[in-house]
Design a protein around this motif. Structure first.
Motif, PDB file in Angstrom:
ATOM      1  N   LEU A   1       0.845  -1.325   0.042  1.00  0.00           N
ATOM      2  CA  LEU A   1      -0.032   0.218  -0.013  1.00  0.00           C
ATOM      3  C   LEU A   1       0.903   1.105   0.166  1.00  0.00           C
ATOM      4  CD1 LEU A   1      -2.739  -0.777   2.623  1.00  0.00           C
ATOM      5  CD2 LEU A   1      -3.002  -0.811   0.239  1.00  0.00           C
ATOM      6  N   SER A   2       0.152   2.391  -0.777  1.00  0.00           N
ATOM      7  CA  SER A   2       0.913   3.599  -0.575  1.00  0.00           C
ATOM      8  C   SER A   2       0.908   4.219   0.844  1.00  0.00           C
ATOM      9  CB  SER A   2       0.528   4.496  -1.559  1.00  0.00           C
ATOM     10  OG  SER A   2      -0.603   4.879  -1.289  1.00  0.00           O
ATOM     11  N   PRO A   3       1.770   4.991   1.100  1.00  0.00           N
ATOM     12  CA  PRO A   3       1.527   5.819   2.419  1.00  0.00           C
ATOM     13  C   PRO A   3       0.408   6.427   2.769  1.00  0.00           C
ATOM     14  CG  PRO A   3       3.960   6.069   1.448  1.00  0.00           C
ATOM     15  CD  PRO A   3       3.321   5.394   0.320  1.00  0.00           C
ATOM     16  N   ASP A   4      -0.197   7.096   1.313  1.00  0.00           N
ATOM     17  CA  ASP A   4      -1.384   7.655   1.627  1.00  0.00           C
ATOM     18  C   ASP A   4      -2.583   6.686   1.936  1.00  0.00           C
ATOM     19  OD1 ASP A   4      -0.505  10.293   1.155  1.00  0.00           O
ATOM     20  OD2 ASP A   4      -1.013  10.291  -0.834  1.00  0.00           O
ATOM     21  N   ARG A   5      -2.412   5.477   1.276  1.00  0.00           N
ATOM     22  CA  ARG A   5      -3.512   4.552   1.483  1.00  0.00           C
ATOM     23  C   ARG A   5      -3.385   4.016   2.995  1.00  0.00           C
ATOM     24  NH1 ARG A   5      -7.468   5.638  -1.715  1.00  0.00           N
ATOM     25  NH2 ARG A   5      -6.973   5.082  -4.003  1.00  0.00           N
ATOM     26  N   LEU A   6      -2.166   4.085   3.545  1.00  0.00           N
ATOM     27  CA  LEU A   6      -1.919   3.428   4.857  1.00  0.00           C
ATOM     28  C   LEU A   6      -2.550   4.455   6.065  1.00  0.00           C
ATOM     29  CD1 LEU A   6       1.685   1.966   4.833  1.00  0.00           C
ATOM     30  CD2 LEU A   6      -0.344   0.531   5.220  1.00  0.00           C
ATOM     31  N   ARG A   7      -2.467   5.739   5.460  1.00  0.00           N
ATOM     32  CA  ARG A   7      -2.816   6.847   6.437  1.00  0.00           C
ATOM     33  C   ARG A   7      -4.237   6.544   6.463  1.00  0.00           C
ATOM     34  NH1 ARG A   7       1.690   9.785   4.028  1.00  0.00           N
ATOM     35  NH2 ARG A   7       3.358  10.347   5.685  1.00  0.00           N
ATOM     36  N   ALA A   8      -4.893   6.500   5.388  1.00  0.00           N
ATOM     37  CA  ALA A   8      -6.513   6.454   5.131  1.00  0.00           C
ATOM     38  C   ALA A   8      -6.908   5.267   5.964  1.00  0.00           C
ATOM     39  CB  ALA A   8      -6.793   6.165   3.742  1.00  0.00           C
ATOM     40  N   LEU A   9      -6.285   4.225   5.943  1.00  0.00           N
ATOM     41  CA  LEU A   9      -6.551   3.041   6.606  1.00  0.00           C
ATOM     42  C   LEU A   9      -6.675   3.251   8.238  1.00  0.00           C
ATOM     43  CD1 LEU A   9      -7.035  -0.257   7.175  1.00  0.00           C
ATOM     44  CD2 LEU A   9      -4.790  -0.538   6.906  1.00  0.00           C
ATOM     45  N   PHE A  10      -5.481   3.772   8.655  1.00  0.00           N
ATOM     46  CA  PHE A  10      -5.517   4.205  10.008  1.00  0.00           C
ATOM     47  C   PHE A  10      -6.509   4.971  10.638  1.00  0.00           C
ATOM     48  CE2 PHE A  10      -2.385   1.234  10.128  1.00  0.00           C
ATOM     49  CZ  PHE A  10      -1.930   0.991  11.648  1.00  0.00           C
ATOM     50  N   MET A  11      -6.779   6.297   9.647  1.00  0.00           N
ATOM     51  CA  MET A  11      -7.735   7.134   9.866  1.00  0.00           C
ATOM     52  C   MET A  11      -9.309   6.405   9.977  1.00  0.00           C
ATOM     53  SD  MET A  11      -8.709  10.603   7.915  1.00  0.00           S
ATOM     54  CE  MET A  11      -7.219  11.123   7.983  1.00  0.00           C
ATOM     55  N   TRP A  12      -9.664   5.456   8.972  1.00  0.00           N
ATOM     56  CA  TRP A  12     -10.906   4.792   9.114  1.00  0.00           C
ATOM     57  C   TRP A  12     -10.892   3.824  10.289  1.00  0.00           C
ATOM     58  CZ3 TRP A  12     -11.622  -0.736   9.283  1.00  0.00           C
ATOM     59  CH2 TRP A  12     -12.919  -1.061   8.919  1.00  0.00           C
ATOM     60  N   LEU A  13      -9.638   3.188  10.645  1.00  0.00           N
ATOM     61  CA  LEU A  13      -9.849   2.467  11.885  1.00  0.00           C
ATOM     62  C   LEU A  13     -10.145   3.261  13.324  1.00  0.00           C
ATOM     63  CD1 LEU A  13      -6.545   0.500  11.689  1.00  0.00           C
ATOM     64  CD2 LEU A  13      -8.645  -0.432  11.840  1.00  0.00           C
ATOM     65  N   GLU A  14      -9.786   4.534  13.144  1.00  0.00           N
ATOM     66  CA  GLU A  14     -10.186   5.327  14.437  1.00  0.00           C
ATOM     67  C   GLU A  14     -11.486   6.191  14.202  1.00  0.00           C
ATOM     68  OE1 GLU A  14      -7.853   8.348  17.001  1.00  0.00           O
ATOM     69  OE2 GLU A  14      -6.721   7.639  15.552  1.00  0.00           O
ATOM     70  N   GLN A  15     -11.760   6.692  13.013  1.00  0.00           N
ATOM     71  CA  GLN A  15     -13.079   7.287  12.975  1.00  0.00           C
ATOM     72  C   GLN A  15     -14.132   6.236  12.440  1.00  0.00           C
ATOM     73  OE1 GLN A  15     -12.313  10.420   9.975  1.00  0.00           O
ATOM     74  NE2 GLN A  15     -10.871  11.559  11.377  1.00  0.00           N
ATOM     75  N   GLY A  16     -13.926   5.237  11.793  1.00  0.00           N
ATOM     76  CA  GLY A  16     -14.953   4.424  11.223  1.00  0.00           C
ATOM     77  C   GLY A  16     -15.298   3.250  12.279  1.00  0.00           C
ATOM     78  N   LEU A  17     -14.177   2.725  12.848  1.00  0.00           N
ATOM     79  CA  LEU A  17     -14.261   1.555  13.685  1.00  0.00           C
ATOM     80  C   LEU A  17     -14.058   1.737  14.941  1.00  0.00           C
ATOM     81  CD1 LEU A  17     -14.832  -1.507  13.085  1.00  0.00           C
ATOM     82  CD2 LEU A  17     -12.300  -1.765  13.046  1.00  0.00           C
TER      83      LEU A  17
ATOM     84  N   ASP B   1       9.202   4.991   8.456  1.00  0.00           N
ATOM     85  CA  ASP B   1       8.795   6.204   9.109  1.00  0.00           C
ATOM     86  C   ASP B   1       7.323   6.405   9.106  1.00  0.00           C
ATOM     87  OD1 ASP B   1      11.623   6.513   9.684  1.00  0.00           O
ATOM     88  OD2 ASP B   1      12.063   8.025   8.020  1.00  0.00           O
ATOM     89  N   VAL B   2       6.703   6.213   7.983  1.00  0.00           N
ATOM     90  CA  VAL B   2       5.116   6.140   7.913  1.00  0.00           C
ATOM     91  C   VAL B   2       4.608   5.408   8.848  1.00  0.00           C
ATOM     92  CG1 VAL B   2       3.259   5.963   6.459  1.00  0.00           C
ATOM     93  CG2 VAL B   2       5.464   7.135   5.526  1.00  0.00           C
ATOM     94  N   ILE B   3       5.201   4.190   9.058  1.00  0.00           N
ATOM     95  CA  ILE B   3       4.763   2.832   9.449  1.00  0.00           C
ATOM     96  C   ILE B   3       4.774   3.373  11.212  1.00  0.00           C
ATOM     97  CG2 ILE B   3       4.817   0.692  10.343  1.00  0.00           C
ATOM     98  CD1 ILE B   3       5.513  -0.160   7.328  1.00  0.00           C
ATOM     99  N   ALA B   4       5.756   3.990  11.560  1.00  0.00           N
ATOM    100  CA  ALA B   4       5.952   4.284  13.048  1.00  0.00           C
ATOM    101  C   ALA B   4       4.968   5.437  13.188  1.00  0.00           C
ATOM    102  CB  ALA B   4       7.431   4.648  13.347  1.00  0.00           C
ATOM    103  N   GLU B   5       4.998   6.306  12.144  1.00  0.00           N
ATOM    104  CA  GLU B   5       4.211   7.491  12.429  1.00  0.00           C
ATOM    105  C   GLU B   5       2.609   7.304  12.762  1.00  0.00           C
ATOM    106  OE1 GLU B   5       2.095  10.363   9.378  1.00  0.00           O
ATOM    107  OE2 GLU B   5       3.884   9.929   8.942  1.00  0.00           O
ATOM    108  N   ILE B   6       2.140   6.254  11.898  1.00  0.00           N
ATOM    109  CA  ILE B   6       0.851   5.977  12.041  1.00  0.00           C
ATOM    110  C   ILE B   6       0.150   5.103  13.202  1.00  0.00           C
ATOM    111  CG2 ILE B   6       0.383   6.455   9.637  1.00  0.00           C
ATOM    112  CD1 ILE B   6       0.150   3.385   9.362  1.00  0.00           C
ATOM    113  N   GLY B   7       1.195   4.600  13.918  1.00  0.00           N
ATOM    114  CA  GLY B   7       1.087   4.046  15.228  1.00  0.00           C
ATOM    115  C   GLY B   7       1.354   2.592  15.201  1.00  0.00           C
ATOM    116  N   ILE B   8       1.910   2.011  14.160  1.00  0.00           N
ATOM    117  CA  ILE B   8       2.332   0.560  14.280  1.00  0.00           C
ATOM    118  C   ILE B   8       3.503   0.474  15.132  1.00  0.00           C
ATOM    119  CG2 ILE B   8       3.488  -1.328  12.966  1.00  0.00           C
ATOM    120  CD1 ILE B   8       0.522  -1.177  12.394  1.00  0.00           C
ATOM    121  N   ASP B   9       3.437  -0.481  16.040  1.00  0.00           N
ATOM    122  CA  ASP B   9       4.680  -0.788  16.823  1.00  0.00           C
ATOM    123  C   ASP B   9       5.728  -2.097  16.673  1.00  0.00           C
ATOM    124  OD1 ASP B   9       2.907  -2.377  18.104  1.00  0.00           O
ATOM    125  OD2 ASP B   9       3.341  -2.013  20.224  1.00  0.00           O
TER     126      ASP B   9
END
Length: 373
Positions: A63-79, A104-112
């Motif tokens: 997935l592109s960085p933008d799609r990864l960010r969109a996925l995590f936004m959906w997890l928080e706002q949708g789910l 860097d993107v993965i760490a930024e969006i909250g993956i640990d």
């Protein structure tokens, strides 16, 4: 996440091959499909609490960085799931994608925690397994992940034709020295509906040797124990304290919610197990294909619980199993009696804990056949 850049010849997972703009377009459709599934299952998901997240595939790192960010936004706002509040957030990555920029993107969006699909550190092993990365990319992916403070796990496949003990020892040493804290080790398994059998018929591959795999799996245990790892599950090794929390849910009879094509959900109720498996194939899933449902009643559910719980080499709490599946202790004693007599299973802690006998973990599947029979 059901997308891969190429098809590995041994893999029978649910995925679609795609790259570039086509992949990005399909990823957008997949994200929209996740939201439709959430709406369709709103009653089931209402009030559901989560403490782990696992993003598997396919190849989520495609997935592109933008799609990864969109996925995590959906997890928080949708789910309604705030990833940073979960105990563990794991994502699968392929080494060829694990660049400093993506990590860097993965760490930024909250993956640990990342699970790297290394599979082999040998050029010949990677060729046979059809992997896209190079041996150098395998080690670099570990180094980049560790440098960002991500808990780092790696998958390794043993027993591909030509795999040798000396090569496997080197692979293990290099990965441990690079900083992996967790390793999942699998013998090469060939499913009938994969390209590998066709390649065998054309003389381009041979079938793996069971004897070689067994020897190499024993070598893995010896080498990793000597390096301070704990063999805590049939296929899993970890530094003390680095065991996979999410994976442990499957072995300890926890409820799990899976979203996306072929994703499985498990619910325990009144001693039974209810399992839902979403439609296979992204197109079928997007079109609203019906999931498969299975319900195991008490005895069958408890037998499966025994088999799963015994994947943990420290064993299972028999009293907890009896409470979970509403079976009597006498039922457990009768079910396991033959395997105890054979020495494949042993009682610990004055009969409170049942575990696989020392050195018998290689036979876990055959033990399971007897328990499930």
């Amino acid at each position: 996440m059901p997308f891969c850049a190429r098809a590995c010849p041994y893999c029978d997972f649910d995925f679609e091959v795609g790259r570039g703009p086509k992949l990005d377009e399909r990823a957008g459709q997949w994200l929209a499909g996740l939201d439709r599934e959430r709406e369709a299952r709103a009653a089931q998901l209402e009030g559901q609490s989560f403490d782990t997240l696992y993003i598997g595939g396919g190849t989520p790192s495609a997935l592109s960085p933008d799609r990864l960010r969109a996925l995590f936004m959906w997890l928080e706002q949708g789910l309604g799931v705030a990833p940073t509040q979960l105990r563990e957030r794991t994502m699968e990555l392929n080494p060829e994608h694990a660049t400093p920029a993506l990590l860097d993107v993965i760490a930024e969006i909250g993956i640990d925690r990342v699970s790297l699909g290394i599979q082999s550190r040998s050029a010949e092993g990677l060729r046979q397994l059809g992997r896209a990365h190079t041996p150098d990319q395998a080690l670099a992916s570990v180094a980049h992940s560790v440098a960002r403070g991500l808990r780092t796990s790696a998958d390794l496949i043993v027993g591909w034709p030509g795999h040798t003990p000396a090569l496997l020892e080197r692979e293990l040493g290099e990965l441990v020295d690079a900083g992996v804290e967790h390793l999942s080790i699998y013998g090469l398994t060939i499913e009938p509906d994969t390209p590998w059998p066709k390649l065998v018929r054309r003389g381009l591959r041979v079938l793996p040797s069971d004897e070689l795999q067994a020897d190499l799996l024993v070598l893995v245990e010896r080498e990793l124990l000597a390096r301070g790892f704990v063999h805590y599950e049939v296929a899993s090794y970890a530094r003390p304290g680095a065991e996979a929390i999410h994976n442990g849910k499957y072995w300890s009879w926890a409820d799990v919610v899976g979203l996306g094509p072929s994703a499985a959900s498990v619910r325990h109720a009144d001693g039974a197990v209810e399992r839902r498996v979403n439609a296979r194939g992204i197109e079928t899933w997007l079109d609203g294909g019906a999931p498969a449902h299975e319900r195991l009643e008490r005895d069958h559910a408890a037998a499966e619980g025994l088999w799963l719980g015994l994947r943990r080499l420290t064993g299972l709490d028999v009293e907890r199993l009896c409470r979970r599946f509403l079976v009597a202790r006498a039922w457990v004693d009768a079910r396991v009696a033959r395997q105890v007599e054979l020495g494949n299973l042993v009682w610990d802690q004055q009969g409170r804990v049942l575990r696989v006998g020392d050195g018998r973990w290689l036979w876990h599947d055959s033990i399971g056949v007897d328990l499930l029979g």
